[in-house]
Design an enzyme around this catalytic site. Structure first.
Site, short mmCIF file in Angstrom:
data_model
loop_
_atom_site.label_atom_id
_atom_site.label_comp_id
_atom_site.label_asym_id
_atom_site.label_seq_id
_atom_site.Cartn_x
_atom_site.Cartn_y
_atom_site.Cartn_z
N ARG A 31 0.83 -1.21 0.00
CA ARG A 31 0.00 0.00 0.00
C ARG A 31 0.87 1.26 0.00
NH1 ARG A 31 -5.28 -1.67 2.18
NH2 ARG A 31 -6.04 -2.85 0.39
N GLU A 43 -0.91 -8.62 -6.21
CA GLU A 43 -2.22 -9.08 -6.66
C GLU A 43 -2.20 -10.58 -6.97
OE1 GLU A 43 -5.01 -7.67 -6.52
OE2 GLU A 43 -4.28 -5.68 -6.01
N THR A 49 -4.42 -16.56 -1.67
CA THR A 49 -3.75 -16.73 -0.38
C THR A 49 -4.16 -15.59 0.53
OG1 THR A 49 -1.87 -17.63 -1.60
CG2 THR A 49 -1.47 -17.01 0.69
N TYR A 88 -0.52 -23.31 -5.84
CA TYR A 88 -0.92 -22.85 -7.18
C TYR A 88 0.30 -22.34 -7.95
CZ TYR A 88 -5.47 -22.95 -4.97
OH TYR A 88 -6.59 -23.34 -4.29
N TYR A 126 -9.42 -8.81 -13.70
CA TYR A 126 -9.36 -8.25 -12.34
C TYR A 126 -7.97 -7.65 -12.06
CZ TYR A 126 -8.33 -8.11 -7.45
OH TYR A 126 -7.88 -7.67 -6.24
N ASP A 144 -14.14 -8.76 -8.46
CA ASP A 144 -13.83 -10.13 -8.03
C ASP A 144 -14.95 -10.57 -7.08
OD1 ASP A 144 -13.40 -8.68 -5.75
OD2 ASP A 144 -11.49 -9.63 -5.25
#
Ligand code: SF4
Length: 344
Positions: A31, A43, A49, A88, A126, A144
């Site tokens: 951020r 992202e 996760t 993943y 997204y 999303d």
């Protein structure tokens, strides 16, 4: 979309969300930056996760690969290694390829347009919307599951979120409340969806837009979002042979596109004459998205040098030991198996 007729009623909702976000934004490392490379990695890391689980991985990944040049030049196996624990792994393979695309097709400069960002390997609508709005003042909503949930509750809208039109529908719906600062709005929706408007037991009493929420005022929050289609879960049986001798064992890198692509695994079969060396069997259950795996792992302890040498010569597997295996990425259940074997 009947809400369209009442558009002016909803314009203040996005501004309320922005004010709430300014005071309550989670203090996260990504951020503090508008570097598209870092926003992109974050992202992708946090797509599947939870933030609490992935934060250390994200920080380690960024320390090792601080920019797109470093990532593009890295060896794929090292990228996979830094992805260890996030699962993943196709995400890591795509990230690596996309970094090379940025170097080759965009002279090492991250593209700023939504359509160009979408061309990067593994980047969907997204992620492209999130990167372009947060880093380049783009105007696309990053729709999303959080958007589906918050919007369907806000408007008590029963549009089926499992239908193929859901993305387009909720993209349009979000525009009714979307202020000019789309980057902050997208992040506010992410935070609201994950911290307040949670799938189960939303914290409506702490919600900045509870006064505007139709589902809440009707006492029907639990009825939204509407999802009719259930994704079928597939049951799969896998078999491996953990072939070892004197602390060494055999592995190979997966090549197919099915699951665990590019990760290391034990031999999936052995010649019949080696079956006499089988000394044990473990059955491990493991869940992947939409797949329940039942993995049989036979322990094969080769007791003669001659048999060990001939096995390797005939079958072409790589020889490793526990220490060297830390430098490779294995599917979670196989890694757990190796750790247990080490302690036995
Ligand atoms: S009031 Fe409750 S249901 Fe409505 S948006 Fe807020 S948290 Fe979600």
């Amino acid at each position: 979309m009947e809400h369209q007729n009442r558009i002016s009623e909803f314009l203040h909702v996005g501004n309320k969300l922005l004010s709430w976000y300014k005071k309550n934004a989670r203090d996260l490392p990504f951020r503090q930056t508008r570097d598209p490379y870092k926003i992109w990695i974050c992202e992708i890391v946090f797509q599947q996760t939870r933030i609490s689980q992935g934060l250390n991985h994200y920080n380690n990944f960024i320390s090792r690969f601080p920019d797109v040049q470093t990532l593009a030049a890295a060896d794929e196996n090292e990228v996979l290694l830094y992805w260890k624990g996030l699962g993943y792994y196709s995400r890591a393979i795509n990230i690596h390829k996309a970094a090379q695309q940025v170097m080759d097709d965009y002279h090492g400069i991250f593209p700023s347009e939504y359509e160009e960002i979408m061309k990067l390997k593994g980047v969907g609508k997204y992620t492209a919307a999130a990167i372009s709005s947060i880093c380049f003042n783009g105007k696309m909503p990053a729709v999303d599951g959080n958007f589906y949930r918050v919007l369907s509750r806000l408007f008590a809208d029963d549009y089926d979120i499992s239908g193929s039109g859901a993305f387009a529908y909720f993209s349009e719906l979000s525009k009714l409340i979307m202020p000019d600062n789309v980057g902050d709005f997208n992040q506010a929706m992410m935070d609201l969806g994950s911290e307040i408007c949670k799938p189960k037991n939303p914290l409506c009493h702490s919600c900045p837009v509870s006064e505007d929420c139709l589902a809440y005022s009707l006492g029907k929050v639990s009825e939204f979002p509407v999802k009719t289609k259930k994704v079928k879960t597939e049951n799969l049986q896998l078999r491996y042979y953990f072939v070892h001798r004197n602390g060494h064992f055999l592995i190979q890198q997966r090549k197919d596109d099915f699951i665990w692509k590019k990760l290391f695994e034990f031999p999936p079969e052995i010649p019949e004459e080696f079956e006499k060396y089988i000394v044990g069997l473990q059955i491990i259950g493991h869940k992947l998205t939409h797949k329940n795996l039942c993995i049989e792992i036979y322990e094969v302890e080769i007791t003669s040098d001659e048999a060990w040498d001939s096995f390797i010569a005939e079958n072409g597997y790589m020889v490793t030991d526990v220490e060297a295996s830390h430098e490779k990425s294995f599917p979670k259940p196989l890694e757990t198996y190796i750790q247990k074997w080490l302690r036995a």
